[in-house]
Design a protein around this motif. Structure first.
Motif, PDB file in Angstrom:
ATOM      1  N   ARG A 130      -1.845  -5.762   4.270  1.00  0.00           N
ATOM      2  CA  ARG A 130      -1.743  -4.995   5.533  1.00  0.00           C
ATOM      3  C   ARG A 130      -0.356  -5.078   6.176  1.00  0.00           C
ATOM      4  O   ARG A 130      -0.040  -4.307   7.066  1.00  0.00           O
ATOM      5  N   ASP A 165      -1.641   3.173   8.407  1.00  0.00           N
ATOM      6  CA  ASP A 165      -2.796   2.284   8.483  1.00  0.00           C
ATOM      7  C   ASP A 165      -3.272   1.933   7.080  1.00  0.00           C
ATOM      8  O   ASP A 165      -3.094   2.714   6.141  1.00  0.00           O
ATOM      9  N   ILE A 224       1.820  -1.877   6.762  1.00  0.00           N
ATOM     10  CA  ILE A 224       1.623  -0.886   7.826  1.00  0.00           C
ATOM     11  C   ILE A 224       2.920  -0.778   8.612  1.00  0.00           C
ATOM     12  O   ILE A 224       3.510  -1.774   9.019  1.00  0.00           O
TER      13      ILE A 224
END
Length: 147
Positions: A4, A109, A7
């Motif tokens: 993540r 995202d 992002i």
């Protein structure tokens, strides 16, 4: 799991020249019949400076790079596990033959569903013309099947 921390990462910045032949080819390939996309006289009769870009054409120009799915390599995602989830376009200015369009993409995202069985990568691409004017924003979602 896809990391993540990617992002907000930008990638794929490149510029593409919008050529008349490419516009005509794309219009024909997508079944367009409006003469403004093929005939400069028809375009000028419609008060356009030259051949305009057909809808969704910019997506094909954004993909015209040596590694169109380079983002998946960066994220360590196997292309064989990827599905096309979504695609959207928002237009702000017309694009014409002779324009030079610069594309800048960003991962907006990364999330999962079904306990991680499916992961989603949302990407937003901003397209600007040679004057720096925003002409379009394109969004797409990659769906990654895990397991």
């Amino acid at each position: 799991m896809i990391d993540r921390s990617h992002i907000g990462r930008e990638f794929g910045v490149h510029t593409a020249d919008i050529e008349k032949g490419r516009l005509r080819f794309f219009a024909k390939a997508t079944g367009e019949t409006n003469p403004i996309y093929f005939d400069e006289d028809a375009a000028k009769a419609a008060d356009l400076p030259t051949l305009p870009s057909p809808p969704t054409f910019l997506f094909s120009m954004d993909m015209e790079v040596p590694e169109p799915f380079g983002i998946l390599s960066v994220l360590n995602v196997d292309l064989g596990k990827v599905l096309h989830g979504n695609q959207a376009f928002e237009y702000f200015k017309d694009v014409y033959a002779g324009d030079a369009i610069t594309f800048r993409s960003e991962i907006t995202d990364i999330f999962d569903k079904k306990g991680g069985a499916l992961e989603f990568i949302d990407v937003k691409t901003r397209a600007t013309n040679q004057q720096g004017d925003l002409v379009a924003e394109m969004a797409r979602t990659f769906v990654v099947r895990n397991g």
